[in-house]
Design a protein around this motif. Structure first.
Motif, short mmCIF file in Angstrom:
data_model
loop_
_atom_site.label_atom_id
_atom_site.label_comp_id
_atom_site.label_asym_id
_atom_site.label_seq_id
_atom_site.Cartn_x
_atom_site.Cartn_y
_atom_site.Cartn_z
N UNK B 150 5.09 -32.98 -4.63
CA UNK B 150 4.13 -32.05 -4.01
C UNK B 150 4.48 -31.80 -2.55
N UNK B 151 5.07 -32.81 -1.91
CA UNK B 151 5.20 -32.76 -0.45
C UNK B 151 6.48 -32.08 0.00
N UNK B 152 6.32 -31.15 0.90
CA UNK B 152 7.47 -30.42 1.47
C UNK B 152 7.63 -30.84 2.93
N UNK B 153 8.80 -31.40 3.21
CA UNK B 153 9.07 -31.87 4.59
C UNK B 153 9.40 -30.66 5.46
N UNK B 154 8.72 -30.55 6.58
CA UNK B 154 8.97 -29.42 7.47
C UNK B 154 9.49 -29.94 8.81
N UNK B 170 -0.66 -16.54 5.50
CA UNK B 170 0.60 -15.86 5.87
C UNK B 170 1.48 -15.57 4.65
N UNK B 171 1.48 -16.49 3.69
CA UNK B 171 2.28 -16.28 2.48
C UNK B 171 1.77 -15.08 1.69
N UNK B 172 0.46 -14.94 1.62
CA UNK B 172 -0.13 -13.77 0.95
C UNK B 172 0.34 -12.49 1.63
N UNK B 332 7.76 -20.62 3.41
CA UNK B 332 7.00 -21.42 4.37
C UNK B 332 7.89 -21.74 5.58
N UNK B 333 9.13 -22.13 5.31
CA UNK B 333 10.05 -22.45 6.42
C UNK B 333 10.28 -21.22 7.29
#
Lengths: 377, 377
Positions: B150-154, B170-172, B332-333
């Motif tokens: 589930x976790x995305x490292x940013x 923002x993604x929308x 997201x990035x």
């Protein structure tokens, strides 16, 4: 056919009045200088014309148009039959987005027999059965002269009244079943305005492909008889609007899946009823192709967001403008074959040309619901 | 970290109440039989929970949840920030199509720091900055335990408040500019509800791609100031609804082409104003992604037929369900990079967690228009 100079001059004078009909008048002044014994002229033509946009029953009149030259690439067609379509009426009223230049001859589709051909025309001979395809304006007259490319030769066995009416309504039905969603055998569609020619064609074309159809009709006297007629054409379910005033319309469907495609030619409440059926699944599409009620379509925002509903529109004239001549003719042949085999039928009333204005009154809805009015010359 | 048996038992008792949060409770009874000295437990977690659907300010309360085991593939994250989004509110109200099972912890996106990892987890270490991506429920708590996938490292340089809020709004905005029509440099779009986070992002993302934007805002006190703020973000034109009560809105546009894409999060009259701009061309598309006015969208049948208008909808949760994990993280990035470079910004108010319920009141609109409420733990 050779015309006396006096007739040609008379034609020139009238030409300014009927400027739009270039094939009939545009070439005359030049012709006079090169006219030879071999010049081919059309017969005079009896035509329904209008000089102003307005109510069709008051602005149209029947007049005789003088002969015109049939130029080397043109074909003169003796018209056999032509319908009065709602879009013809809208064009005369001037409410169509493409407003015809006036004065104009009415009509947009029909069938005729080749009467004479220009010297450079190949592949068409007198006696051939032809339709303008894609459809083309000015079919409400006894003789139509147009470029040979306009005319599509059809099988001599084609039933005349279907040949006269195939390019507008049945074609619309066929395209709408093809262009918006992928339908497979066993799927279903829902439509309102099901007694229209398009509606009747949708039922039959869907049935022919193994697709179920749900039809919505207005509440009216004799609705049971209308239901039976549509079911005889192949409709799986026919409901009057008032029958659909239930919480869960899905429960009214026996063995039919929730429809993926809806067709709307009415707007207003009748469009909402189509949407009611589409709301049971994700990703349904409603295609609007008419607005008989003159009321808008109203949709909840949640249908778009959570049901992924799409609303689209279909206009045959736009579809045809996208270089679809070949495709259009293939479909016309396909539809006429179905009509000839009795697999595509719809109600029409054949009316002699000199009764045009009484047919027009019926087409305008002045005498209640009437079959499609088709002029027989 | 080793827990005494008494705490574990207490957790088991509470588990029946908080059945939904499986990562926190589901594994405990089994664990007791195999527990070894190496068992990793999360700290207790302070969480905003609801046991019934209903008005968020009355059904939510803040409680302490007991520690849970961090299983071998799980990661425990100390949350740093999480927003209160309209969709969070709808989920609690129970009006969202996907109704969460209660009892539940609120929240759907946020950012945190890895606190501890299960023995089989690779690629994530304590101190890493992570977000649940695709977004995932239960972010309104101090410690969240979820599967490592589930976790995305940013990037550690990511601005915390943007990291907390990037995956929903923002993604929308980004998807809606991409998925419905092909926009090229110099094209334009029109939107209502332009002061929302999505609206502000649309303005900036469009500008970044050389696309003009026309924004519609409600008539309100201080609308001139709002206009200036949106223009500072890159809006080409900002109109209040009443300014658009003119016959020809096109005349209000100076050097901007007629928009091809409209975005609607309001419905009702504000949606009609978006359609007014789209009516100047063929083939426009309006995408509905919200319905703040709770009023439907109303459209003339002729817009569909003669203007080839399309109405569509967008719902991020549906988009994400289509196996978009990789794409989601790439976006997201991208968005966080823009935020870090100052090219994407929007107004937020950071609120400490113990003031959650006053932030919730603002998010519910009880104190008029307010910036996005973001909880800082």
């Amino acid at each position: 056919m050779v015309v006396a100079r006096s007739i040609a001059l008379k034609a020139v004078n009238t030409a300014s009045l009927w400027g739009l009909n270039r094939s009939r008048f545009g070439g005359l002044p030049k012709v006079q200088t090169v006219r030879a014994l071999s010049t081919i002229m059309s017969p005079p033509s009896k035509a329904v014309v209008y000089e102003h946009h307005g109510p069709p029953d008051s602005v149209t009149r029947m007049i005789e148009l003088p002969p015109v030259e049939v130029q080397e690439n043109q074909v003169c067609v003796k018209m056999l039959a032509t319908p009065i379509n709602p879009s013809d009426i809208n064009r005369i009223e001037g409410v169509y987005p493409v407003r015809p230049q006036v004065p104009a001859v009415g009509g947009y589709e029909g069938v005729g027999e080749v009467y004479s051909v220009g010297s450079a025309v190949k592949g068409l001979s007198p006696g051939d059965l032809v339709i303008p395809s894609p459809p083309s304006s000015g079919t409400w007259q006894t003789y139509v002269v147009k470029d040979h490319e306009i005319w599509h030769k059809i099988s001599k066995d084609s039933p005349i009244e279907y040949a006269a009416t195939v390019t507008v309504n049945p074609l619309t039905a066929l395209r709408m079943l093809e262009d918006f969603t992928t339908l497979s055998t066993g799927d279903s569609i829902v439509q309102n305005g099901a007694t229209s020619i398009v509606g009747q064609c949708v039922i039959q074309l869907a049935r022919y492909r193994g697709i179920h159809s749900i039809s919505i009709i207005r509440d009216r006297a004799g609705s049971d008889e209308v239901k039976e007629r549509l079911k005889a054409l192949g409709a799986d379910e026919v409901f009057t609007e008032s029958q659909l005033e239930v919480k869960n319309v899905k429960s009214l469907l026996s063995n039919i899946p929730e429809p993926a495609l809806g067709l709307n030619c009415v707007g207003g409440h009748a469009a909402s009823l189509v949407l009611k059926f589409l709301s049971f699944r994700q990703g349904g599409t409603m295609v609007t192709y008419g607005g008989m009620s003159k009321k808008p379509v109203t949709v909840s925002t949640s249908s778009f967001i959570f049901k992924d509903l799409s609303l689209r529109g279909f206009w045959l004239q736009k579809w045809l403008s996208a270089d679809k001549a070949k495709e259009c003719r293939d479909m016309v042949d396909y539809l006429l074959r179905l009509a000839q085999e009795g697999k595509l039928k719809y109600e029409m009333e054949l009316v002699p040309f000199d009764k045009f204005h009484s047919a027009l009154e019926k087409a305008l809805g002045k005498h209640g619901s009437q079959p499609k009015q088709v002029i027989k010359f």
